[in-house]
Design a protein around this motif. Structure first.
Motif, PDB file in Angstrom:
ATOM      1  N   ARG A   1       0.845  -1.200   0.000  1.00 30.70           N
ATOM      2  CA  ARG A   1       0.000   0.000   0.000  1.00 30.70           C
ATOM      3  C   ARG A   1       0.878   1.247   0.000  1.00 30.70           C
ATOM      4  O   ARG A   1       2.082   1.181   0.272  1.00 30.70           O
ATOM      5  CB  ARG A   1      -0.929   0.000   1.200  1.00 30.70           C
ATOM      6  N   ILE A   2       0.256   2.378  -0.310  1.00 36.68           N
ATOM      7  CA  ILE A   2       0.948   3.663  -0.241  1.00 36.68           C
ATOM      8  C   ILE A   2       0.175   4.591   0.694  1.00 36.68           C
ATOM      9  O   ILE A   2      -1.049   4.478   0.821  1.00 36.68           O
ATOM     10  CB  ILE A   2       1.097   4.321  -1.629  1.00 36.68           C
ATOM     11  N   LYS A   3       0.911   5.475   1.333  1.00 38.96           N
ATOM     12  CA  LYS A   3       0.309   6.453   2.236  1.00 38.96           C
ATOM     13  C   LYS A   3       0.191   7.778   1.498  1.00 38.96           C
ATOM     14  O   LYS A   3       1.185   8.324   1.013  1.00 38.96           O
ATOM     15  CB  LYS A   3       1.173   6.627   3.483  1.00 38.96           C
ATOM     16  N   ILE A   4      -1.025   8.296   1.401  1.00 37.45           N
ATOM     17  CA  ILE A   4      -1.262   9.571   0.714  1.00 37.45           C
ATOM     18  C   ILE A   4      -1.482  10.658   1.768  1.00 37.45           C
ATOM     19  O   ILE A   4      -2.531  10.719   2.405  1.00 37.45           O
ATOM     20  CB  ILE A   4      -2.491   9.487  -0.222  1.00 37.45           C
ATOM     21  N   ASP A   5      -0.470  11.482   1.987  1.00 36.75           N
ATOM     22  CA  ASP A   5      -0.572  12.568   2.972  1.00 36.75           C
ATOM     23  C   ASP A   5       0.130  13.832   2.488  1.00 36.75           C
ATOM     24  O   ASP A   5       0.411  14.742   3.260  1.00 36.75           O
ATOM     25  CB  ASP A   5       0.016  12.137   4.320  1.00 36.75           C
ATOM     26  N   ASN A   6       0.433  13.856   1.185  1.00 37.74           N
ATOM     27  CA  ASN A   6       1.268  14.922   0.657  1.00 37.74           C
ATOM     28  C   ASN A   6       0.751  15.355  -0.712  1.00 37.74           C
ATOM     29  O   ASN A   6       0.079  14.591  -1.404  1.00 37.74           O
ATOM     30  CB  ASN A   6       2.709  14.403   0.536  1.00 37.74           C
ATOM     31  N   ASN A   7       1.059  16.573  -1.099  1.00 39.16           N
ATOM     32  CA  ASN A   7       0.597  17.103  -2.379  1.00 39.16           C
ATOM     33  C   ASN A   7       1.698  17.992  -2.943  1.00 39.16           C
ATOM     34  O   ASN A   7       2.191  18.875  -2.252  1.00 39.16           O
ATOM     35  CB  ASN A   7      -0.688  17.928  -2.156  1.00 39.16           C
ATOM     36  N   LEU A   8       2.100  17.738  -4.173  1.00 36.31           N
ATOM     37  CA  LEU A   8       3.124  18.566  -4.806  1.00 36.31           C
ATOM     38  C   LEU A   8       2.431  19.685  -5.571  1.00 36.31           C
ATOM     39  O   LEU A   8       1.539  19.441  -6.387  1.00 36.31           O
ATOM     40  CB  LEU A   8       3.971  17.725  -5.759  1.00 36.31           C
ATOM     41  N   LEU A   9       2.844  20.921  -5.314  1.00 42.00           N
ATOM     42  CA  LEU A   9       2.173  22.099  -5.868  1.00 42.00           C
ATOM     43  C   LEU A   9       3.173  23.031  -6.530  1.00 42.00           C
ATOM     44  O   LEU A   9       4.385  22.916  -6.318  1.00 42.00           O
ATOM     45  CB  LEU A   9       1.443  22.848  -4.739  1.00 42.00           C
ATOM     46  N   TYR A  10       2.639  23.952  -7.318  1.00 40.10           N
ATOM     47  CA  TYR A  10       3.486  24.985  -7.919  1.00 40.10           C
ATOM     48  C   TYR A  10       2.828  26.341  -7.732  1.00 40.10           C
ATOM     49  O   TYR A  10       1.609  26.483  -7.932  1.00 40.10           O
ATOM     50  CB  TYR A  10       3.709  24.736  -9.418  1.00 40.10           C
ATOM     51  N   ALA A  11       3.599  27.326  -7.337  1.00 36.64           N
ATOM     52  CA  ALA A  11       3.133  28.711  -7.268  1.00 36.64           C
ATOM     53  C   ALA A  11       4.248  29.580  -7.835  1.00 36.64           C
ATOM     54  O   ALA A  11       5.434  29.304  -7.630  1.00 36.64           O
ATOM     55  CB  ALA A  11       2.835  29.110  -5.823  1.00 36.64           C
ATOM     56  N   LYS A  12       3.864  30.624  -8.560  1.00 31.69           N
ATOM     57  CA  LYS A  12       4.859  31.449  -9.246  1.00 31.69           C
ATOM     58  C   LYS A  12       5.851  32.062  -8.265  1.00 31.69           C
ATOM     59  O   LYS A  12       7.037  32.194  -8.570  1.00 31.69           O
ATOM     60  CB  LYS A  12       4.143  32.546 -10.030  1.00 31.69           C
TER      61      LYS A  12
ATOM     62  N   THR B   1      -2.678  17.373   1.443  1.00 31.20           N
ATOM     63  CA  THR B   1      -3.638  16.985   0.417  1.00 31.20           C
ATOM     64  C   THR B   1      -4.744  18.033   0.357  1.00 31.20           C
ATOM     65  O   THR B   1      -4.885  18.847   1.271  1.00 31.20           O
ATOM     66  CB  THR B   1      -4.263  15.610   0.720  1.00 31.20           C
ATOM     67  N   LYS B   2      -5.536  18.007  -0.705  1.00 35.05           N
ATOM     68  CA  LYS B   2      -6.566  19.030  -0.907  1.00 35.05           C
ATOM     69  C   LYS B   2      -7.495  19.126   0.291  1.00 35.05           C
ATOM     70  O   LYS B   2      -7.883  20.219   0.714  1.00 35.05           O
ATOM     71  CB  LYS B   2      -7.356  18.702  -2.168  1.00 35.05           C
ATOM     72  N   THR B   3      -7.875  17.986   0.853  1.00 38.87           N
ATOM     73  CA  THR B   3      -8.801  17.984   1.993  1.00 38.87           C
ATOM     74  C   THR B   3      -8.083  17.836   3.331  1.00 38.87           C
ATOM     75  O   THR B   3      -8.719  17.702   4.364  1.00 38.87           O
ATOM     76  CB  THR B   3      -9.822  16.840   1.843  1.00 38.87           C
ATOM     77  N   GLU B   4      -6.719  17.810   3.266  1.00 39.07           N
ATOM     78  CA  GLU B   4      -5.875  17.723   4.464  1.00 39.07           C
ATOM     79  C   GLU B   4      -6.061  16.423   5.240  1.00 39.07           C
ATOM     80  O   GLU B   4      -5.712  16.347   6.412  1.00 39.07           O
ATOM     81  CB  GLU B   4      -6.112  18.938   5.389  1.00 39.07           C
ATOM     82  N   ASN B   5      -6.602  15.400   4.593  1.00 39.72           N
ATOM     83  CA  ASN B   5      -6.737  14.116   5.288  1.00 39.72           C
ATOM     84  C   ASN B   5      -5.632  13.163   4.831  1.00 39.72           C
ATOM     85  O   ASN B   5      -4.924  13.403   3.870  1.00 39.72           O
ATOM     86  CB  ASN B   5      -8.121  13.503   5.057  1.00 39.72           C
ATOM     87  N   ILE B   6      -5.479  12.071   5.567  1.00 43.04           N
ATOM     88  CA  ILE B   6      -4.462  11.063   5.267  1.00 43.04           C
ATOM     89  C   ILE B   6      -5.180   9.748   4.978  1.00 43.04           C
ATOM     90  O   ILE B   6      -6.123   9.375   5.683  1.00 43.04           O
ATOM     91  CB  ILE B   6      -3.503  10.882   6.464  1.00 43.04           C
ATOM     92  N   ARG B   7      -4.753   9.063   3.929  1.00 48.42           N
ATOM     93  CA  ARG B   7      -5.392   7.782   3.620  1.00 48.42           C
ATOM     94  C   ARG B   7      -4.347   6.799   3.100  1.00 48.42           C
ATOM     95  O   ARG B   7      -3.298   7.198   2.582  1.00 48.42           O
ATOM     96  CB  ARG B   7      -6.514   7.968   2.603  1.00 48.42           C
ATOM     97  N   TYR B   8      -4.643   5.517   3.235  1.00 45.47           N
ATOM     98  CA  TYR B   8      -3.797   4.445   2.728  1.00 45.47           C
ATOM     99  C   TYR B   8      -4.536   3.762   1.587  1.00 45.47           C
ATOM    100  O   TYR B   8      -5.735   3.481   1.695  1.00 45.47           O
ATOM    101  CB  TYR B   8      -3.483   3.427   3.817  1.00 45.47           C
ATOM    102  N   ILE B   9      -3.824   3.492   0.503  1.00 42.17           N
ATOM    103  CA  ILE B   9      -4.440   2.837  -0.649  1.00 42.17           C
ATOM    104  C   ILE B   9      -3.661   1.562  -0.959  1.00 42.17           C
ATOM    105  O   ILE B   9      -2.450   1.606  -1.197  1.00 42.17           O
ATOM    106  CB  ILE B   9      -4.468   3.758  -1.879  1.00 42.17           C
TER     107      ILE B   9
ATOM    108  N   VAL C   1     -15.786   4.250  -1.339  1.00 41.49           N
ATOM    109  CA  VAL C   1     -15.415   5.003  -2.543  1.00 41.49           C
ATOM    110  C   VAL C   1     -14.917   6.390  -2.159  1.00 41.49           C
ATOM    111  O   VAL C   1     -13.906   6.877  -2.667  1.00 41.49           O
ATOM    112  CB  VAL C   1     -16.614   5.122  -3.511  1.00 41.49           C
ATOM    113  N   SER C   2     -15.621   7.034  -1.233  1.00 43.52           N
ATOM    114  CA  SER C   2     -15.256   8.375  -0.782  1.00 43.52           C
ATOM    115  C   SER C   2     -13.868   8.381  -0.149  1.00 43.52           C
ATOM    116  O   SER C   2     -13.058   9.278  -0.380  1.00 43.52           O
ATOM    117  CB  SER C   2     -16.292   8.900   0.211  1.00 43.52           C
ATOM    118  N   HIS C   3     -13.569   7.342   0.649  1.00 44.62           N
ATOM    119  CA  HIS C   3     -12.258   7.238   1.297  1.00 44.62           C
ATOM    120  C   HIS C   3     -11.163   7.046   0.252  1.00 44.62           C
ATOM    121  O   HIS C   3     -10.079   7.639   0.352  1.00 44.62           O
ATOM    122  CB  HIS C   3     -12.249   6.073   2.285  1.00 44.62           C
ATOM    123  N   GLN C   4     -11.419   6.202  -0.749  1.00 41.94           N
ATOM    124  CA  GLN C   4     -10.439   5.947  -1.814  1.00 41.94           C
ATOM    125  C   GLN C   4     -10.074   7.242  -2.529  1.00 41.94           C
ATOM    126  O   GLN C   4      -8.916   7.500  -2.854  1.00 41.94           O
ATOM    127  CB  GLN C   4     -11.025   4.949  -2.819  1.00 41.94           C
TER     128      GLN C   4
END
Length: 463
Positions: free
Chosen positions: A306-317, A326-334, A421-424
């Protein structure tokens, strides 16, 4: 008690109303003032009667805590609110969005006093935005010369330009071929070559007609600003709550049927390993683009697959590439299929070989997906690659979010409950999933209804 002072000018008559409201820190009286002008044609008796009503109402508002006579304009106050939101921890890209939206509303309401803004002013703003659209500069540009020949002439290799500009080798190659690249990448390359960006690259300005969705974003920004003013008792009510923005247009999510998905997977077999793994992960997880691009090796659980999703790579000028929640600031395992885990193992080995080959030039920081020198990739790069991949292979247009919609649709069609589905997908609320994929849910309900009809009615006809 309010005091009323009559003022007679050359062309009009007005009354200045003053209300005292305690003392400040220096023991000076705090006074609030309001000017009321007599409408043309009114008699003196009628004016004096009306100004008494205005004075009583003004005093009541002051006693209730409303600074109804404040002179803050919407533009000034909006800048203050954006600062408040930033200090409160609102995401950086949201702050940048607020700053951009403020520029779009300044012309119409930026110089208006907060207390003067009424719903019809906002409705006029939305109408104006709808008609005029916005003048914008393309975020992508194309080379205005033969870059390949320029590099040869100056004895600069593509690898050197990539290294000195801090962009990927793919970006340099794309620019040499005359394809569009991002403006910020063009600026980095121009700086490395010692040339002005406008001399090397060209971008066409165009007027974009704003969609109802975009105008609603302007409406939501105005609503946020006026909501803060209402909380701080600067206005008696939020005018945006009573305005009428364009209706939200519900669009059908773009997703792939199983046969098209199978074709995409087959075509991926001959693509470079990195892009193959990125796309494969998007297909099997339904994660957002930034969540995949921001994945770290330390978040890959080889034991439990599984992978842990708790991070988001972003770009700003103003920041460049950076990591956020993450967009909703939650952590999930897939959980991942065995085929995906095997693909990740194979890719990790190839990345290790690349790291050894780079030696001291490797800037790696545990990212799964990196540029050729180990630095994190631009989160938009997957969107560009998928677009070129779909054209090159003769496939339907592919965008990263289409895979997310495909995963959701397949899970729903397979009968998985909406909570799972929502958690995924990483939604905060199940209702978000329910609303967004209502059409898929309805299709499945229709199939179930047909199934019930087959069992309950049509079997009877056969017997």
């Amino acid at each position: 008690m309010a005091t009323i002072e009559k003022r007679v000018g050359r062309r009009s008559v007005s009354y200045r109303i003053t209300v005292s409201d305690g003392y400040d820190g220096n023991y000076k009286k705090i006074r609030h003032r309001k000017t009321w002008r007599v409408p043309e044609g009114w008699s003196e008796k009628r004016a004096e009667k009306e100004v008494q009503k205005v004075a009583i109402e003004f005093e009541q508002k002051i006693r209730q805590g409303y600074e109804i006579d404040n002179r803050k304009t919407f533009g000034e106050y909006a800048e203050y609110v954006i600062g408040v939101k930033e200090r409160a921890g609102v995401k950086h890209n949201t702050i940048l969005s607020y700053q951009y939206l403020l520029r779009g509303v300044r012309e119409k309401i930026g110089n208006m006093k907060l207390v003067d803004i009424r719903p019809f002013h906002l409705n006029e703003l939305y109408r104006s935005l709808q008609e005029k659209g916005l003048r914008c500069t393309e975020s992508k540009v194309h080379i205005a010369m033969d870059l390949g020949e320029f590099l040869k002439e100056h004895k600069i290799s593509r690898a050197r330009l990539s290294r000195e500009a801090g962009v990927s080798h793919t970006t340099v190659t794309s620019a040499c071929r005359g394809n569009k690249i991002f403006r910020q990448q063009a600026e980095k390359m121009s700086k490395a070559l010692g040339k002005p960006a406008e001399e090397l690259f060209v971008a066409d300005e165009k007027t974009v007609k704003l969609s109802p969705k975009t105008i609603r974003e302007y409406h939501q920004f105005v609503r946020v600003v006026l909501a803060q003013a209402e909380r701080e008792m600067l206005v008696p009510y939020n005018a945006a709550d009573k305005a009428t923005p364009p209706r939200r247009v519900h669009t059908t999510a773009n997703y792939f049927q199983p046969d098209v998905l199978g074709e995409i997977l087959r075509e991926l077999e001959d693509e470079p390993m990195k892009w193959r793994v990125i796309t494969h992960l998007m297909i099997v997880t339904g994660c957002r683009r930034g969540e995949i691009m921001g994945l770290h090796w330390s978040k890959v659980d080889w034991v439990h697959q599984r992978i842990k999703i708790d991070n988001n790579l972003l770009y700003a000028k103003d920041r460049g590439i950076y990591e956020g929640t993450t967009k909703t600031e939650n952590i999930r395992y897939i959980r991942l299929p065995e085929e995906t885990m095997e693909l990740l193992r194979e890719y990790k080995s190839s990345q290790e070989e690349l790291r050894i080959a780079n030696g001291d030039r490797w800037y790696g920081d545990d990212f799964v997906f990196t540029r050729d020198d180990g630095r994190p990739m631009h989160p938009d790069s997957i969107t560009n690659w998928l677009d070129l991949f779909s054209k090159r292979r003769g496939l339907p247009h592919i965008n990263p979010h289409a895979f997310r919609h495909t995963v959701a649709s397949m899970l729903i069609a397979d009968g998985l409950d909406m909570v799972t589905v929502s958690h995924q997908l990483g939604h905060t609320k199940v209702s978000t999933t329910d609303d967004y994929y209502a059409h898929v849910i309805e299709d499945e309900r229709s199939k179930k209804s047909a199934c019930v009809a087959d069992i309950m009615l049509r079997t009877r006809e056969i017997t």
